[in-house]
Design an enzyme around this catalytic site. Structure first.
Site, PDB file in Angstrom:
ATOM      1  N   GLU A 168      -6.806   4.819   7.754  1.00 41.94           N
ATOM      2  CA  GLU A 168      -6.123   5.919   7.377  1.00 41.94           C
ATOM      3  C   GLU A 168      -7.483   6.543   6.857  1.00 41.94           C
ATOM      4  OE1 GLU A 168      -2.854   5.215   5.690  1.00 41.94           O
ATOM      5  OE2 GLU A 168      -2.135   4.796   7.835  1.00 41.94           O
TER       6      GLU A 168
ATOM      7  N   GLY B  29       2.600   1.757  11.007  1.00 42.51           N
ATOM      8  CA  GLY B  29       3.905   2.894  10.471  1.00 42.51           C
ATOM      9  C   GLY B  29       3.968   3.542  11.881  1.00 42.51           C
TER      10      GLY B  29
ATOM     11  N   LYS C 212       0.154   4.255   0.094  1.00 41.84           N
ATOM     12  CA  LYS C 212      -0.447   5.783   0.732  1.00 41.84           C
ATOM     13  C   LYS C 212      -0.289   7.008  -0.394  1.00 41.84           C
ATOM     14  CE  LYS C 212      -0.123   3.009   4.748  1.00 41.84           C
ATOM     15  NZ  LYS C 212       0.248   3.206   6.139  1.00 41.84           N
TER      16      LYS C 212
ATOM     17  N   SER D 176       3.593  -2.200  10.731  1.00 43.42           N
ATOM     18  CA  SER D 176       4.952  -2.307  10.554  1.00 43.42           C
ATOM     19  C   SER D 176       5.552  -3.572  10.037  1.00 43.42           C
ATOM     20  CB  SER D 176       5.118  -1.846  12.131  1.00 43.42           C
ATOM     21  OG  SER D 176       4.644  -0.828  12.476  1.00 43.42           O
TER      22      SER D 176
ATOM     23  N   GLU E  50      -5.072  -5.052  10.519  1.00 40.61           N
ATOM     24  CA  GLU E  50      -4.302  -3.954  11.143  1.00 40.61           C
ATOM     25  C   GLU E  50      -4.420  -3.172  11.836  1.00 40.61           C
ATOM     26  OE1 GLU E  50      -2.083  -3.332   6.806  1.00 40.61           O
ATOM     27  OE2 GLU E  50      -3.807  -2.274   6.739  1.00 40.61           O
TER      28      GLU E  50
ATOM     29  N   ASN F  25       0.850  -0.916  -0.105  1.00 35.64           N
ATOM     30  CA  ASN F  25      -0.006  -0.284  -0.329  1.00 35.64           C
ATOM     31  C   ASN F  25       0.772   1.400   0.246  1.00 35.64           C
ATOM     32  OD1 ASN F  25      -1.647   2.262   0.292  1.00 35.64           O
ATOM     33  ND2 ASN F  25      -2.105   1.377   2.860  1.00 35.64           N
TER      34      ASN F  25
ATOM     35  N   HIS G  29      -9.425   0.808   5.034  1.00 32.09           N
ATOM     36  CA  HIS G  29      -7.885   1.329   5.958  1.00 32.09           C
ATOM     37  C   HIS G  29      -8.091   2.055   7.088  1.00 32.09           C
ATOM     38  CE1 HIS G  29      -4.311   1.958   6.462  1.00 32.09           C
ATOM     39  NE2 HIS G  29      -3.518   1.353   5.926  1.00 32.09           N
TER      40      HIS G  29
HETATM   41  P1  PGA Z   1       3.024   0.005   7.837  1.00 33.01           P
HETATM   42  O1  PGA Z   1       1.597   0.659   7.241  1.00 33.01           O
HETATM   43  O2  PGA Z   1       3.035  -0.738   6.687  1.00 33.01           O
HETATM   44  O3  PGA Z   1       4.193   1.335   7.787  1.00 33.01           O
HETATM   45  O4  PGA Z   1       2.277   0.202   8.662  1.00 33.01           O
HETATM   46  C1  PGA Z   1       0.689  -1.240   6.981  1.00 33.01           C
HETATM   47  C2  PGA Z   1      -1.423  -0.203   5.932  1.00 33.01           C
HETATM   48  O5  PGA Z   1      -1.473   0.895   6.486  1.00 33.01           O
HETATM   49  O6  PGA Z   1      -1.161  -0.778   5.691  1.00 33.01           O
END
Ligand code: PGA
Length: 233
Positions: free
Chosen positions: A90, A163, A8, A193, A157, A6, A88
């Site tokens: 976010e 992140g 983003k 992560s 997640e 992803n 997701h």
């Molecule tokens: P990350 O994000 O691997 O940077 O923690 C995962 C995600 O949001 O799908």
């Protein structure tokens, strides 16, 4: 195994082209059997040829119309995109999408037969309340979602792991995935992560069928190493 990247709000079209070329070359050279999905920003949608699957990080539940700033099915069709990320964290917590809106989106793309990577996960304050509160919260993110939809992939997640470099213990991941497995027979990804150094122990867990990777997926070489790990499971 499913290995998904992803991006983003990262990468331009030119950067995405270089990345896709490198990953596709790896997939062909190594005869990769795992399913590789990349979610670039929509400005980088293109025809990237055989190998990985291109997915959309988000789309609005319409074919087209007056929805400023959104993209619909017409814009996905132009690039043969049939995979969409829905729910997701976010989008839930920064962009304010409600479960009701998410379920509308889910059902719209389900009815069109899209592959849906459906994300769920709790904030730290919920995890700290203990296992039963955590499971009750996860259940609220599954309302009006058909967990036996044939083209469904579920990604667990935890918001606090995204992140941040923090990852739940393997026991904690196992417990949630066992609970999800009781609810669905569809592939279950872990995300939050994930990196080359922790992926081996995560994908070795029962009921983990792959990973959804943000930050660590941004370098093609890194991502190819993750594909290699998935191939060796
Ligand atoms: P990350 O994000 O691997 O940077 O923690 C995962 C995600 O949001 O799908």
């Amino acid at each position: 195994m499913i290995v998904a990247a992803n991006f983003k709000t990262n990468k331009t079209r030119a950067q995405t082209r270089d990345y896709m070329d490198e990953v596709n070359a790896y997939i062909r050279a190594e005869n990769v059997k795992s399913e590789i999905i990349v979610f670039p920003p929509s400005t980088a949608f293109d025809n990237y040829g055989q190998g990985l699957t291109q997915g959309a990080q988000n789309a609005y539940a319409v074919e087209n119309g007056a929805f400023t700033g959104e993209i619909g099915v017409d814009q996905l069709k132009e690039f043969g995109i049939k995979t969409v990320l829905i729910g997701h964290s976010e989008r839930r917590h920064i962009l304010g999408e409600t479960q009701k809106e998410i379920a509308v989106k889910f059902n719209y793309f389900k009815n069109l037969g899209y592959q849906i990577v459906y994300c769920i996960g709790e904030k730290l304050e919920t995890r700290e309340l203990g296992q039963s509160a955590l499971l009750a919260y996860i259940a609220t993110q599954l309302v009006d979602i058909d967990l036996e939809y044939e083209n469904l992939v579920v990604a667990y997640e935890p918001v606090w792991a995204i992140g941040t470099g923090l990852v739940p213990s393997t026991d904690d991941i196992s417990q949630i995935h066992a609970d999800l497995r009781a609810k669905t027979s569809k592939p279950l990804l872990y995300g939050g992560s994930v990196k080359v150094s922790n992926m081996v122990e995560i994908v070795a867990l029962e009921n983990v069928d792959g990973v959804l990777v943000g930050g660590a997926s941004l370098y093609a070489q890194n991502f190819c190493e993750m594909i290699k790990i998935a191939e060796e499971v």
